[in-house]
Write an enzyme that holds these catalytic residues in place. Structure first.
Site, mmCIF file in Angstrom:
data_model
loop_
_atom_site.group_PDB
_atom_site.id
_atom_site.type_symbol
_atom_site.label_atom_id
_atom_site.label_comp_id
_atom_site.label_asym_id
_atom_site.label_seq_id
_atom_site.Cartn_x
_atom_site.Cartn_y
_atom_site.Cartn_z
ATOM 1 N N SER A 166 0.904 -1.226 -0.078
ATOM 2 C CA SER A 166 -0.018 -0.040 -0.161
ATOM 3 C C SER A 166 1.011 1.256 -0.040
ATOM 4 O O SER A 166 2.067 1.166 0.538
ATOM 5 C CB SER A 166 -0.955 0.109 1.216
ATOM 6 O OG SER A 166 -1.415 1.319 1.429
ATOM 7 N N TYR B 265 -2.134 -1.125 10.433
ATOM 8 C CA TYR B 265 -2.065 -1.104 8.906
ATOM 9 C C TYR B 265 -0.897 -0.593 8.311
ATOM 10 O O TYR B 265 -0.139 -1.197 7.458
ATOM 11 C CB TYR B 265 -3.392 -0.551 8.396
ATOM 12 C CG TYR B 265 -3.472 -0.880 6.963
ATOM 13 C CD1 TYR B 265 -4.206 -1.932 6.379
ATOM 14 C CD2 TYR B 265 -3.027 -0.026 5.853
ATOM 15 C CE1 TYR B 265 -4.310 -2.097 4.986
ATOM 16 C CE2 TYR B 265 -3.467 0.066 4.433
ATOM 17 C CZ TYR B 265 -4.037 -1.176 4.106
ATOM 18 O OH TYR B 265 -4.131 -1.311 2.653
#
Ligand SMILES: NC(=O)c1ccc[n+]([C@@H]2O[C@H](COP(=O)([O-])OP(=O)(O)OC[C@H]3O[C@@H](n4cnc5c(N)ncnc54)[C@H](O)[C@@H]3O)[C@@H](O)[C@H]2O)c1
Length: 231
Positions: free
Chosen positions: A122, A136
């Protein structure tokens, strides 16, 4: 164009029931691959964070030429509020689960003479983000560097390991961001191109890194980020 063709290849895609995983599975299939869809919800049912379930899954698929390590979750809570259990679950799925699948697939790819692994990182693997999401961010930073480490270890086995790093893509995972006008406006301030990728755009990058066209690329993470990381 045959460099992008996957006729005669087999692929496993984790988290393939929806979102980017589904788009990638559909596109790899369109390119000619036989695709095993692995997910908690449907297809070959497997929780990627459970080692026994992962082993069972890859026994069932047999050796695959391509692994797309896409299953991922988020708990959007800041560091002061996230519980230990929530932290552990994000790391277990995004980081450890991705490792377990890469290892199980690579053991079989080694026997078969090679393969391509594409991990879902990401932009949050390169950035602290625009709102608090520490578990995350930590897990995706780990994916970026695990991609390098596995690429080096697996290179002698003719296995390429790369990653894709999307910016915000509208899926179930990001619905809380897209449905909040203020949060979406902040995202757009970090989107120099003025358009965000759709799941198909992520699948295009995955197909490239899974295809013979990428045979000399390993250890890299390709942002599909509309310019987010360029600043
Ligand atoms: N959507 C985004 O903006 C975005 C941005 C950057 C990176 N990513 C990454 O892309 C990947 C796919 O995200 P998405 O937006 O399509 O998410 P999504 O929530 O739409 O789909 C994720 C899929 O993974 C499955 N899954 C979740 N936990 C699992 C587990 N333990 N074992 C097996 N399957 C599991 C879910 O059932 C679901 O089908 C994730 O790794 C995510 O972190 C997404």
């Amino acid at each position: 164009m045959e460099l992008f063709e996957l006729k005669g290849k087999t692929a496993a895609v984790t988290g393939a029931a929806q979102g980017s995983g589904k788009a990638a599975a559909d596109l790899l299939e369109k390119a000619g691959a036989r695709v095993f869809r692995v997910d908690l919800e449907e297809g070959i049912r497997c929780d990627v964070s459970d080692e026994q379930q992962v082993e069972k899954t890859f026994k069932q698929t047999g050796p695959v030429d391509i692994l797309v390590n896409n299953a991922g979750i988020a708990v959007r809570k800041n560091a002061l509020d996230i519980t230990r259990e929530e932290w552990d679950r994000v790391i277990a799925v995004n980081q450890t689960g991705l490792f377990l699948c890469a290892r199980a697939a690579a053991r079989r790819m080694k026997e078969a003479g090679g393969g391509m692994i594409v991990n879902l990182a990401s932009i949050m693997g390169f950035s602290g983000g625009i709102y608090a999401n520490p578990a995350y961010q930590a897990s995706k930073g780990a994916v970026v560097n695990l991609t390098r480490a596995l690429a080096l270890e697996f290179a002698p086995m003719n296995i390429c390991v790369n990653a894709v790093a999307p910016t915000f893509v509208r899926t179930a995972l990001t619905e809380p961001v897209f449905s909040d006008p203020q949060k979406l406006a902040t995202v757009m301030q970090h989107t120099p191109l003025g358009r965000l990728p759709e799941t198909a755009d992520i699948a295009h990058a995955i197909l490239y890194l899974a295809s013979p066209a990428a045979r000399c690329i390993t250890g890299v993470t390709l942002p599909v980020d509309s310019g987010y990381l360029a600043r």
